[in-house]
Design an enzyme around this catalytic site. Structure first.
Site, PDB file in Angstrom:
ATOM      1  N   TRP A  28       0.834  -1.210   0.000  1.00 45.07           N
ATOM      2  CA  TRP A  28       0.000   0.000   0.000  1.00 45.07           C
ATOM      3  C   TRP A  28       0.868   1.259   0.000  1.00 45.07           C
ATOM      4  CZ3 TRP A  28      -0.582   3.546   4.218  1.00 45.07           C
ATOM      5  CH2 TRP A  28      -1.626   4.463   4.080  1.00 45.07           C
ATOM      6  N   SER A  94       1.509  -7.187   1.670  1.00 45.30           N
ATOM      7  CA  SER A  94       0.511  -6.348   2.318  1.00 45.30           C
ATOM      8  C   SER A  94      -0.716  -6.178   1.425  1.00 45.30           C
ATOM      9  CB  SER A  94       1.149  -5.007   2.692  1.00 45.30           C
ATOM     10  OG  SER A  94       0.311  -4.250   3.520  1.00 45.30           O
ATOM     11  N   MET A  95      -1.029  -4.944   0.977  1.00 44.16           N
ATOM     12  CA  MET A  95      -2.139  -4.753   0.048  1.00 44.16           C
ATOM     13  C   MET A  95      -1.964  -5.603  -1.193  1.00 44.16           C
ATOM     14  SD  MET A  95      -3.343  -1.283  -1.992  1.00 44.16           S
ATOM     15  CE  MET A  95      -2.018  -1.389  -3.211  1.00 44.16           C
ATOM     16  N   ASP A 220       4.981  -7.814  13.421  1.00 49.82           N
ATOM     17  CA  ASP A 220       4.285  -6.978  12.449  1.00 49.82           C
ATOM     18  C   ASP A 220       3.185  -6.193  13.162  1.00 49.82           C
ATOM     19  OD1 ASP A 220       2.703  -5.934  10.361  1.00 49.82           O
ATOM     20  OD2 ASP A 220       3.265  -7.569   9.033  1.00 49.82           O
ATOM     21  N   HIS A 249       6.561  -5.396   9.537  1.00 49.43           N
ATOM     22  CA  HIS A 249       5.836  -5.409   8.275  1.00 49.43           C
ATOM     23  C   HIS A 249       6.780  -5.269   7.081  1.00 49.43           C
ATOM     24  CE1 HIS A 249       1.997  -5.467   6.300  1.00 49.43           C
ATOM     25  NE2 HIS A 249       2.216  -4.326   5.669  1.00 49.43           N
TER      26      HIS A 249
END
Length: 270
Positions: A28, A94-95, A220, A249
């Site tokens: 993201w 992630s995204m 994370d 993350h």
């Protein structure tokens, strides 16, 4: 190169090397440059690497709409079709993990035969009657309101812990990450955040029919392991979970050597 989607959005795509294609989807607010620590290892393993700046990010066009998972996943499939890629390993951070999971388990592209979800935001971030692992929708909306009010202040408040405690990294990684997030248009950040925060991908994760690796850090803060990686792995038909101790993350950079080892082994040993 630029590849045009059905709605005329031009996506910036880079193709490196030759061999089995590995397609990388960034996190993201970031862009394909975040994968620099992966390129030498993947190319050295005899793989072709394809990176995509998703719509609204990096060098790609910034349309006013299309930031839902259906469109972003369809964008990925457009790239696979345009390059005529088969036997693809699709990797999302992630995204990017949510987009990858939707492309495979939701839209059902047959071009992908292996899937890697790195610190994914799956399977469902919003608390609900049938989901007790999520966060309240009001809290997620308040988070977006804070971004909209002062994104710079939001970044300052949410930077600590991205890499994990005691991680060895260059300050340049942090500087590039913050700068890229800040330079991504705020409407894009808000729309994509809402898309991933409100998505319920549990049925789609369960429908994924290809071997899947979930790789996650146990520190994370952005996508806590117990909220995302662990339930995602439990839903998969043919999945494995690898937890990298001490990683946050940003494990793709701060624990790049371990991340690369795990992912290359998953790709080449199968």
């Amino acid at each position: 190169m630029l590849i045009e989607t059905k709605d005329g959005t031009r996506l910036a795509v880079d193709v490196w090397g030759s061999g089995r294609p590995v397609v990388l989807l960034h996190a993201w607010g970031l862009a394909a440059h975040m994968w620099d620590a992966q390129l030498p290892a993947l190319l050295g393993a005899g793989l072709q690497v394809v990176t995509i700046d998703q719509r609204g990010h990096g060098r790609s066009d910034r349309p006013t709409d299309g930031y839902d998972l259906d469109t972003m996943a369809a964008d990925v499939i457009t790239v696979l079709d345009a390059l005529d890629l088969d036997d693809v390993v699709l990797v999302g951070q992630s995204m990017g993990g949510a987009v990858a999971a939707h492309a495979v388990g939701g839209l059902g592209t047959p071009r992908v035969t292996r899937l890697v979800l790195s610190a994914p935001t799956t399977p469902c971030l919003t608390l609900g009657p049938r989901n007790d692992l999520g966060l309240p929708a009001e809290a997620l909306a308040a988070n977006r309101a804070a971004m909209a009010a002062d994104f710079g202040a939001w970044l300052d408040a949410n930077t600590a812990g991205y890499w994990g405690p005691g991680e060895d990294r260059s300050p340049q990684h942090t500087a590039w990450t913050l700068r890229t997030l800040y330079e991504t248009p705020l409407p894009v950040l808000l729309a994509t955040n809402e898309a991933i925060a409100s998505a319920d991908l549990r049925a789609e994760i369960a429908a994924v029919g290809v071997p899947t690796l979930v790789v996650h850090g146990d520190h994370d803060r952005s996508a806590p392991l117990a909220l995302t990686g662990e339930p995602t792995a439990r839903l998969l038909r043919d999945g494995r979970l690898v937890v990298i101790e001490g990683a946050g993350h940003g494990l793709y950079t701060s624990f790049a050597a371990r991340w690369n080892e795990v992912v290359v082994s998953f790709i080449t040993d199968g």
